[in-house]
Motif scaffolding. Sequence first.
Motif, PDB file in Angstrom:
ATOM      1  N   THR A 110     -14.560  14.134  -7.270  1.00 17.87           N
ATOM      2  CA  THR A 110     -12.877  14.103  -7.255  1.00 17.87           C
ATOM      3  C   THR A 110     -12.520  15.283  -6.131  1.00 17.87           C
ATOM      4  O   THR A 110     -11.044  14.554  -6.131  1.00 17.87           O
ATOM      5  CB  THR A 110     -12.628  13.741  -9.026  1.00 17.87           C
ATOM      6  OG1 THR A 110     -12.823  15.213  -9.534  1.00 17.87           O
ATOM      7  CG2 THR A 110     -12.441  13.181  -9.981  1.00 17.87           C
ATOM      8  N   VAL A 111     -12.990  15.987  -5.340  1.00 14.01           N
ATOM      9  CA  VAL A 111     -12.336  17.304  -4.778  1.00 14.01           C
ATOM     10  C   VAL A 111     -12.753  16.764  -3.723  1.00 14.01           C
ATOM     11  O   VAL A 111     -12.859  17.079  -3.133  1.00 14.01           O
ATOM     12  CB  VAL A 111     -13.957  18.085  -5.353  1.00 14.01           C
ATOM     13  CG1 VAL A 111     -13.190  19.269  -6.775  1.00 14.01           C
ATOM     14  CG2 VAL A 111     -14.858  18.041  -5.426  1.00 14.01           C
ATOM     15  N   THR A 112     -13.378  15.303  -3.482  1.00 17.34           N
ATOM     16  CA  THR A 112     -13.530  14.934  -2.099  1.00 17.34           C
ATOM     17  C   THR A 112     -12.585  13.288  -1.797  1.00 17.34           C
ATOM     18  O   THR A 112     -12.036  12.893  -2.804  1.00 17.34           O
ATOM     19  CB  THR A 112     -14.917  14.803  -1.944  1.00 17.34           C
ATOM     20  OG1 THR A 112     -15.419  13.666  -2.822  1.00 17.34           O
ATOM     21  CG2 THR A 112     -15.634  15.632  -1.996  1.00 17.34           C
TER      22      THR A 112
ATOM     23  N   GLY B 163      -7.418  30.701  -3.594  1.00 15.49           N
ATOM     24  CA  GLY B 163      -7.851  32.096  -4.448  1.00 15.49           C
ATOM     25  C   GLY B 163      -9.392  32.314  -5.538  1.00 15.49           C
ATOM     26  O   GLY B 163      -9.109  33.923  -6.114  1.00 15.49           O
ATOM     27  N   VAL B 164      -9.984  31.554  -5.503  1.00 14.72           N
ATOM     28  CA  VAL B 164     -11.461  31.819  -6.419  1.00 14.72           C
ATOM     29  C   VAL B 164     -12.149  32.098  -5.909  1.00 14.72           C
ATOM     30  O   VAL B 164     -12.753  31.501  -4.645  1.00 14.72           O
ATOM     31  CB  VAL B 164     -11.334  30.261  -7.402  1.00 14.72           C
ATOM     32  CG1 VAL B 164     -12.587  30.766  -8.241  1.00 14.72           C
ATOM     33  CG2 VAL B 164     -10.154  30.556  -8.255  1.00 14.72           C
TER      34      VAL B 164
ATOM     35  N   ASP C 101     -22.463  29.697  -8.875  1.00 11.05           N
ATOM     36  CA  ASP C 101     -21.615  30.947  -9.778  1.00 11.05           C
ATOM     37  C   ASP C 101     -20.647  29.636 -10.485  1.00 11.05           C
ATOM     38  O   ASP C 101     -19.550  28.707 -10.276  1.00 11.05           O
ATOM     39  CB  ASP C 101     -20.033  31.827  -9.486  1.00 11.05           C
ATOM     40  CG  ASP C 101     -19.583  32.794 -10.630  1.00 11.05           C
ATOM     41  OD1 ASP C 101     -20.042  31.694 -10.950  1.00 11.05           O
ATOM     42  OD2 ASP C 101     -19.502  33.548 -10.233  1.00 11.05           O
ATOM     43  N   PRO C 102     -21.333  29.367 -11.899  1.00  6.95           N
ATOM     44  CA  PRO C 102     -20.824  27.986 -12.405  1.00  6.95           C
ATOM     45  C   PRO C 102     -19.340  28.241 -12.746  1.00  6.95           C
ATOM     46  O   PRO C 102     -18.325  27.563 -12.879  1.00  6.95           O
ATOM     47  CB  PRO C 102     -21.539  27.337 -13.602  1.00  6.95           C
ATOM     48  CG  PRO C 102     -22.946  28.593 -12.829  1.00  6.95           C
ATOM     49  CD  PRO C 102     -22.443  30.012 -12.476  1.00  6.95           C
TER      50      PRO C 102
ATOM     51  N   MET D 217     -12.486  26.474  -9.134  1.00 14.61           N
ATOM     52  CA  MET D 217     -12.464  26.519  -7.791  1.00 14.61           C
ATOM     53  C   MET D 217     -11.788  23.999  -8.291  1.00 14.61           C
ATOM     54  O   MET D 217     -11.405  24.002  -7.147  1.00 14.61           O
ATOM     55  CB  MET D 217     -13.957  26.052  -7.049  1.00 14.61           C
ATOM     56  CG  MET D 217     -14.336  27.632  -6.481  1.00 14.61           C
ATOM     57  SD  MET D 217     -15.898  27.401  -5.120  1.00 14.61           S
ATOM     58  CE  MET D 217     -15.663  30.421  -5.401  1.00 14.61           C
ATOM     59  N   VAL D 218     -12.421  24.003  -9.297  1.00 16.50           N
ATOM     60  CA  VAL D 218     -12.261  22.708  -9.345  1.00 16.50           C
ATOM     61  C   VAL D 218     -10.696  22.840  -9.469  1.00 16.50           C
ATOM     62  O   VAL D 218     -10.073  21.914  -8.642  1.00 16.50           O
ATOM     63  CB  VAL D 218     -13.275  21.498 -10.454  1.00 16.50           C
ATOM     64  CG1 VAL D 218     -13.003  20.433 -10.626  1.00 16.50           C
ATOM     65  CG2 VAL D 218     -14.621  21.746  -9.269  1.00 16.50           C
TER      66      VAL D 218
END
Length: 342
Positions: A54-56, A163-164, A186-187, A193-194
């Motif tokens: 979903t992030v692409t 900003g993450v 880093d999980p 980030m998502v």
Amino acid sequence: MGGNILGKNFVLVSFGESHGRCIGAVVDGCPAGLPLSERDIQEELDKRRPGQSTVTTSRVEEDKVEILSGVFEGHTTGAPICMVVWNVDVNSGRYYEFRDKPRPGHADYTARIRYGGFNDFRGGGRLSGRVTASFVMGGAVAKKLLREVLGVAVKAYTVKIGGVEARVVSDAGVERRYENPVRCPDPEAAARMVEVIEEARGRGDSVGGVVECKVTGLPPGVGSPVFDTLEGDISKALFAIPAVKAVEFGSGVKAAEMAGSAHNDPFTIMNGKVATETNNAGGVLGGISSGMPIICRVTFKPTPSISKPQKTVDLARGEETFIEVKGRHDPCVVPRAVPVVE
């Protein structure tokens, strides 16, 4: 057009446009005898393939590679290696509006000026992120050659989006980076980030970020000062990636805030070899590899294709106007840029 050839001994020629028939790469200079198959290339291409989360972008491209030359009976022959992927999921119609109305943040206007309006503007044409498929094809050959001949490993991963920022970058986390959609070691940071990317998409906006790359196993002495330094050659390749705005090595811009006594990396003997106790230099001194890991970070701007109304000019009418960029676009290019940087 020019400017489509990278390298001297190991040469990559990139060709194709975003909405043309194909994207391709020709590698010249790979020695004969390297075990190589389409599977080796496909494994790398699959990491940058669109439509996986979903992030692409939702554009669906199989990006199934075909090796047309340079490989016989499972090994390189020493001849140029030609590889292609075919463009399938193409919708060019909406781009004709942008022929005279350049999209802010894109190269529509500069490409029109540079090539007199004869360039393929559909989907950004030759200047689209789509062409990075050719970088990955050539890079897949280079990575295997480096790994099997010199024992050099190249691993990239996301360290910042919006900003993450990743707080923990461990070797174990780097090995598992492709287990999350943003490719972050880093999980906890990956989950945030998502959220940041999805929030930006919901606003019709986009975000940028930073990809870090670590190269281990490179011996000292690689690089040719003064104009062919190791950082210079790497940076030239990285700046060819659309949306890259900065490249830094080691401590990078933070070096400006440090004292020399803190920035200098003390030499020591480690496992019988010369090493340094710290690595603020990022593995490069005087443009030459020091034997320490090469550490570089690549900063990506927010995706310029956003659905918010934006001010531009109508070049045909010579007047100001507004446009909305509709379609399938990455709200953040960073996740798919990781294998490209690598």
